[in-house]
Write an enzyme that holds these catalytic residues in place. Structure first.
Site, PDB file in Angstrom:
ATOM      1  N   ASP A  15      19.141  56.776  43.415  1.00  0.00           N
ATOM      2  CA  ASP A  15      18.400  57.985  43.744  1.00  0.00           C
ATOM      3  C   ASP A  15      19.374  59.165  43.709  1.00  0.00           C
ATOM      4  O   ASP A  15      20.555  59.005  43.420  1.00  0.00           O
ATOM      5  CB  ASP A  15      17.710  57.862  45.114  1.00  0.00           C
ATOM      6  CG  ASP A  15      18.718  57.725  46.264  1.00  0.00           C
ATOM      7  OD1 ASP A  15      19.920  57.631  45.989  1.00  0.00           O
ATOM      8  OD2 ASP A  15      18.300  57.716  47.433  1.00  0.00           O
ATOM      9  N   ASP A 277      18.344  54.317  49.914  1.00  0.00           N
ATOM     10  CA  ASP A 277      18.388  54.200  51.375  1.00  0.00           C
ATOM     11  C   ASP A 277      17.074  54.556  52.058  1.00  0.00           C
ATOM     12  O   ASP A 277      16.996  54.561  53.279  1.00  0.00           O
ATOM     13  CB  ASP A 277      19.497  55.093  51.939  1.00  0.00           C
ATOM     14  CG  ASP A 277      19.240  56.579  51.674  1.00  0.00           C
ATOM     15  OD1 ASP A 277      18.322  56.895  50.885  1.00  0.00           O
ATOM     16  OD2 ASP A 277      19.951  57.414  52.259  1.00  0.00           O
ATOM     17  N   ASP A 281      12.519  53.302  48.488  1.00  0.00           N
ATOM     18  CA  ASP A 281      13.436  52.528  47.642  1.00  0.00           C
ATOM     19  C   ASP A 281      13.335  51.029  47.898  1.00  0.00           C
ATOM     20  O   ASP A 281      13.941  50.238  47.157  1.00  0.00           O
ATOM     21  CB  ASP A 281      14.889  52.961  47.894  1.00  0.00           C
ATOM     22  CG  ASP A 281      15.144  54.399  47.499  1.00  0.00           C
ATOM     23  OD1 ASP A 281      14.733  54.781  46.398  1.00  0.00           O
ATOM     24  OD2 ASP A 281      15.746  55.140  48.300  1.00  0.00           O
ATOM     25  N   ASN A 345      40.716  14.165  32.094  1.00  0.00           N
ATOM     26  CA  ASN A 345      41.053  13.007  32.925  1.00  0.00           C
ATOM     27  C   ASN A 345      40.053  11.875  32.759  1.00  0.00           C
ATOM     28  O   ASN A 345      40.408  10.691  32.846  1.00  0.00           O
ATOM     29  CB  ASN A 345      41.120  13.419  34.401  1.00  0.00           C
ATOM     30  CG  ASN A 345      42.359  14.241  34.704  1.00  0.00           C
ATOM     31  OD1 ASN A 345      43.323  14.222  33.952  1.00  0.00           O
ATOM     32  ND2 ASN A 345      42.329  14.969  35.809  1.00  0.00           N
ATOM     33  N   ASN A 370      44.602  14.451  43.621  1.00  0.00           N
ATOM     34  CA  ASN A 370      43.527  15.451  43.731  1.00  0.00           C
ATOM     35  C   ASN A 370      43.772  16.428  44.875  1.00  0.00           C
ATOM     36  O   ASN A 370      43.503  17.625  44.751  1.00  0.00           O
ATOM     37  CB  ASN A 370      42.173  14.764  43.919  1.00  0.00           C
ATOM     38  CG  ASN A 370      41.693  14.092  42.649  1.00  0.00           C
ATOM     39  OD1 ASN A 370      42.113  14.455  41.556  1.00  0.00           O
ATOM     40  ND2 ASN A 370      40.805  13.110  42.780  1.00  0.00           N
ATOM     41  N   ASP A 374      44.245  20.405  44.368  1.00  0.00           N
ATOM     42  CA  ASP A 374      43.384  21.383  45.042  1.00  0.00           C
ATOM     43  C   ASP A 374      44.211  22.394  45.832  1.00  0.00           C
ATOM     44  O   ASP A 374      43.889  23.584  45.867  1.00  0.00           O
ATOM     45  CB  ASP A 374      42.398  20.674  45.978  1.00  0.00           C
ATOM     46  CG  ASP A 374      41.303  19.940  45.208  1.00  0.00           C
ATOM     47  OD1 ASP A 374      41.081  20.284  44.034  1.00  0.00           O
ATOM     48  OD2 ASP A 374      40.692  19.018  45.777  1.00  0.00           O
TER      49      ASP A 374
END
Length: 545
Positions: A15, A277, A281, A345, A370, A374
């Site tokens: 707006d 706002d 709207d 893998n 693993n 990670d």
């Protein structure tokens, strides 16, 4: 996912009031129809704003702040609330012995229900020629950036206490009130930055075209093509779609039209953000891919929004868009890394399980591998992102991720199988099949193989993220962030240390001979070069980079 979607938007609908302007509306003029200052116009405007029971907007608050009148002798009789079709509202008050309907609204809509006009105390018929002349004066104010509202009234006997919109007829045009809401100094810079980042800004407003044109010109938004709400309503489906695509500015819109524009832009394949706002709207905020409101917005707008900003500024929004792109790019890094690594893998484990007489890696070793992998990826959210990766809107492309996985994943399998061959033939893991050896010696051969693959798998997986994270030459043209580098070094160090550590026996690992590390360094170097070359081919072939 809102912050990710924010980085993907290529069209921002906004707006005008408070976004392009300072949201500091001030009543500058209250004049009769020939431009003379009029206290009577101000009085009637004040009564209208004071007695309305609905949510008072910025214009109403500006009127009430401009002057403080004594209204003790007036009483509210009835009210005709504002709606976006009439674009005006009326209050009926007891005033000077009559029930007076005071109407305030957009000038065109006020003109449509006026049959007379007043100068001083004289009332005259409002003929079409005079109506056109009067509108020229209003247009002049609009072109100077003033938002102009018309003030009209009609007196009714006190016996009439119930009113409808049909009573908004044969009104007497009294004059105008004009407001100024200066453009934000930061808006011009923000529009320029958004344009550079590939975000097109479209203005969707209920204001008239002249005021909007002045504001757009001040902040650098092109006004080469615009259209009004009534003009949009007269178009068929194809014409509507074409106008929505081509126009940068939409004026005199109803809330439903704002929503339809947002939906049409999405149907055309755009990722649409909407910044607003107000009550008008709310539906558009809900319809957008990313609804953006501000902390000072009405509750319904904040509830409909996906993101609520603490400051209503396009500069803040531009920062949010860039941050969204950075987050999105780092998410893509992780997905590409994880999918290609796991894909490779899978083939490695499948082949090893078929070819080897023992497990290629023990379950506890797989879990440890693993876990360490990670941990090495925890630096990705804080990683640096190359400027070209955030220079334009980015969006999900699952097919692209799938192609990347198919291209990069098998490379890790190639080096896994090379490691299998190294451990089997060079380091004699094949002795596992020698019946002349004791069970302990055969198990030692298997443990050496498992340790060799454990270390190679961990090091290649951890290192390869530095190749995948950038389209440039890693380490030389693009460097990872300090947390990313630290996480990589720590995990690779742990992987190298584990075979010699006190917990090696718990994991089933055994010390590796010194020459093994020469082979692994060579593998990592060749693996990095090949992966980089394939990566460059992939981006050139599938992304034109």
């Amino acid at each position: 996912p809102s912050i990710q979607n924010l980085g993907a938007i290529n069209i921002l609908c906004t707006d005008k009031t408070g976004t392009l302007t300072q949201d500091r509306v001030v009543l500058e003029h209250h004049v009769d129809i020939i431009g003379n200052k009029s206290d009577e116009v101000l009085n009637y405007a004040y009564l209208n704003s004071y007695f309305q029971t609905g949510l008072k907007n910025l214009l109403d608050r500006a009127v009430l702040e401009h002057v403080d009148l004594n209204v003790d002798e007036c009483r509210l009789v009835d009210e005709l609330p504002f709606d976006f079709q009439r674009r005006r509202m009326s209050v009926i008050v007891e005033y000077e012995g009559d029930n007076v309907l005071i109407c305030k609204g957009a000038v065109e809509e006020i003109y449509s229900c006026c049959s007379y006009y007043q100068i001083d105390e004289e009332i005259y018929p409002l003929i079409d020629m005079i109506r056109a002349d009067l509108f020229e004066d209003v247009e002049k104010l609009n072109t100077e950036g003033f938002r102009v509202l018309g003030i009209a009234y009609r007196e009714f006997p006190r016996q009439k206490t119930t009113f409808t919109v049909e009573d908004e007829s044969q009104l007497i045009l009294l004059g105008y009130i004009a407001f100024i809401d200066p453009p934000k100094e930061s808006a011009t810079k923000a529009i320029e930055l958004l344009s550079k980042t590939g975000v097109e800004v479209k203005v969707l407003t209920g204001d008239n075209g002249l005021v909007t044109k002045k504001v757009c010109k001040d902040v650098g938004i092109p006004f080469t093509s615009s259209i009004t709400g009534p003009e949009l309503a007269a178009l068929d489906k194809d014409e509507f779609s074409d106008k929505v695509r081509k126009c940068e500015v939409f004026v005199k819109l109803t809330p439903n039209q704002k929503e339809e524009i947002v939906k049409e832009l999405r149907r055309q394949g755009n990722i649409v953000g909407y910044l607003g706002d107000g009550i008008n709207d709310a539906t558009a905020l809900k319809a957008a891919d990313v609804g953006i409101s501000v902390d000072s917005a009405v509750d319904v707008a904040k509830e409909a929004a996906d993101i609520v900003l603490l400051e209503k500024s396009l500069l803040v929004l531009e920062e949010g868009i860039m941050e969204g792109r950075r987050i999105f790019s780092n998410i893509i890094k992780y997905i590409r890394m994880g999918s290609s690594s796991n894909f490779g893998n899978m083939f490695s484990m499948l082949g090893a399980s078929f070819l080897l007489p023992f497990l290629p890696m023990k379950p506890l070793q797989i879990l440890a591998n693993n876990l360490l992998y990670d941990i090495s990826q925890t630096g990705i959210p804080m990683d640096n992102v190359d400027p070209e990766l955030v220079a334009k809107p980015v969006r999900w492309d699952i097919d692209n991720i799938k192609r990347f996985m198919m291209c990069i994943g098998p490379i890790s399998s190639i080096f896994d199988y090379a490691t299998f061959a190294l451990m089997w033939f060079f380091f004699n893991a094949k002795n596992y099949l020698n019946p002349a050896l004791s069970l302990a010696e055969r198990n030692a051969a298997a443990s050496l193989f498992q340790t060799g693959w454990f270390v190679e798998s961990l090091l290649t997986q951890t290192l390869i993220v530095h190749i995948i994270r950038t389209k440039r030459i890693p380490f030389f043209q693009s460097r990872a962030s300090a947390p990313m580098i630290l996480a990589t070094l720590v995990v690779m160090g742990i992987g190298i240390w584990l075979p010699y550590s006190p917990i090696a026996s718990i994991l089933g690992l055994v010390p590796l001979p010194g020459i093994y590390w020469i082979w692994i360094v060579a593998f990592l170097l060749i693996y990095s070069i090949i992966t980089h070359k394939v990566k460059c081919w992939f981006f050139k072939h599938f992304e034109g980079a």
